[in-house]
Design a protein around this motif. Structure first.
Motif, PDB file in Angstrom:
ATOM      1  N   HIS A  58      -3.187   5.560   7.310  1.00 17.85           N
ATOM      2  CA  HIS A  58      -4.253   5.146   6.410  1.00 17.85           C
ATOM      3  C   HIS A  58      -4.707   6.354   5.603  1.00 17.85           C
ATOM      4  O   HIS A  58      -4.405   7.498   5.945  1.00 17.85           O
ATOM      5  N   HIS A  87      -5.499  -3.813   2.489  1.00 19.33           N
ATOM      6  CA  HIS A  87      -5.749  -2.421   2.086  1.00 19.33           C
ATOM      7  C   HIS A  87      -6.935  -2.258   1.139  1.00 19.33           C
ATOM      8  O   HIS A  87      -7.768  -1.373   1.326  1.00 19.33           O
ATOM      9  N   GLU A  98      -4.403   4.924   1.003  1.00 24.06           N
ATOM     10  CA  GLU A  98      -2.985   4.921   1.378  1.00 24.06           C
ATOM     11  C   GLU A  98      -2.631   3.465   1.635  1.00 24.06           C
ATOM     12  O   GLU A  98      -3.251   2.829   2.492  1.00 24.06           O
ATOM     13  N   TYR A  99      -1.661   2.922   0.885  1.00 25.24           N
ATOM     14  CA  TYR A  99      -1.374   1.497   1.051  1.00 25.24           C
ATOM     15  C   TYR A  99      -0.953   1.189   2.489  1.00 25.24           C
ATOM     16  O   TYR A  99      -0.039   1.807   3.018  1.00 25.24           O
ATOM     17  N   CYS A 100      -1.684   0.240   3.107  1.00 21.21           N
ATOM     18  CA  CYS A 100      -1.449  -0.006   4.535  1.00 21.21           C
ATOM     19  C   CYS A 100      -1.237  -1.475   4.852  1.00 21.21           C
ATOM     20  O   CYS A 100      -1.173  -1.856   6.016  1.00 21.21           O
ATOM     21  N   CYS A 142      -9.860   3.764   1.983  1.00 21.95           N
ATOM     22  CA  CYS A 142      -8.479   3.975   2.375  1.00 21.95           C
ATOM     23  C   CYS A 142      -7.669   4.071   1.088  1.00 21.95           C
ATOM     24  O   CYS A 142      -7.634   3.131   0.313  1.00 21.95           O
ATOM     25  N   MET A 177     -10.377  -2.088   2.690  1.00 29.48           N
ATOM     26  CA  MET A 177     -10.601  -1.170   3.801  1.00 29.48           C
ATOM     27  C   MET A 177     -11.515  -0.019   3.390  1.00 29.48           C
ATOM     28  O   MET A 177     -11.108   0.880   2.662  1.00 29.48           O
TER      29      MET A 177
END
Ligand code: CUA
Length: 151
Positions: free
Chosen positions: A98, A141, A135-137, A133, A144
Motif C-alpha cells: 500500500h 484503492h 499505491e494501486y492495491c 494510499c 483507502m
C-alpha cells in the motif's frame, strides 16, 4: 599440521562471510529504505506493536502512531493530535503493498507487507490531514484513506 588449522579457519571464515552476505541479501532483498524490522504478515494482529494499534505518547509533544494497512483501510482511521506534535508513523501491511502519503507534507512511503515501515513528521499547523494510499492495491484503492485532526 598448522597449515591444516589455518586452512580450516580460512574456510570457516569464508563460509561465515558468505552466510552473512546471503542472509542479509535475502532479508533486505526488496525492502525500501523506510523499512526496518521484518514480521510475518499473517501474524500482524498478534505481533507487537501491531497487536495494539493506536496513538501513543512517548515524550513531550512526541507520539508514535501504530497503524495497520489492509485492503482497503488504515487502522486506526481517525486520529486526533495536538498542534506541534511530532508523530512517528509505524506502519505495516497485512496483505499487499500500500501507499502512505499525506498531501502537502513530506510524508510519503510504501507500506510493504512483512516490514515495519517508519516515517516521522511534525504537525505545526492546525487542520485536517488525509493519509492516502497512493499505491494501486485493488478495487477499493480510491477509497483507502485515514484522517488526522490537528487541534
Ligand atoms: Cu491501499 Cu491503494
Amino acid at each position: 599440521k598448522y597449515e591444516k588449522i589455518w586452512l580450516t579457519i580460512g574456510i570457516s571464515a569464508l563460509v561465515l562471510f558468505l552466510t552473512i552476505v546471503g542472509v542479509s541479501a535475502f532479508a533486505g532483498g526488496h525492502a525500501p529504505p523506510s523499512a526496518h524490522e521484518t514480521l510475518d504478515p499473517q501474524k500482524v494482529n498478534e505481533t507487537a506493536p501491531f497487536n495494539n494499534p493506536g496513538l501513543f505518547k512517548v515524550g513531550e509533544k512526541k507520539y508514535e502512531l501504530v497503524m495497520i494497512s489492509e485492503a482497503f483501510a488504515f487502522t486506526p482511521g481517525n486520529v486526533k493530535i495536538p498542534k506541534g506534535a511530532t508523530v512517528t508513523f509505524i506502519v505495516t501491511s497485512k496483505d499487499v503493498v500500500h501507499g502512505f502519503a499525506i498531501p502537502h507534507t513530506n510524508v510519503n512511503m510504501m507500506i510493504t507487507p512483512g516490514h515495519v515501515n517508519k516515517i516521522t513528521h511534525t504537525f505545526n499547523e492546525v487542520g485536517e490531514y488525509l493519509i492516502l494510499c497512493n499505491e494501486y492495491c485493488g478495487i477499493g484503492h480510491q477509497a483507502m484513506s485515514a484522517r488526522i485532526e490537528v487541534v
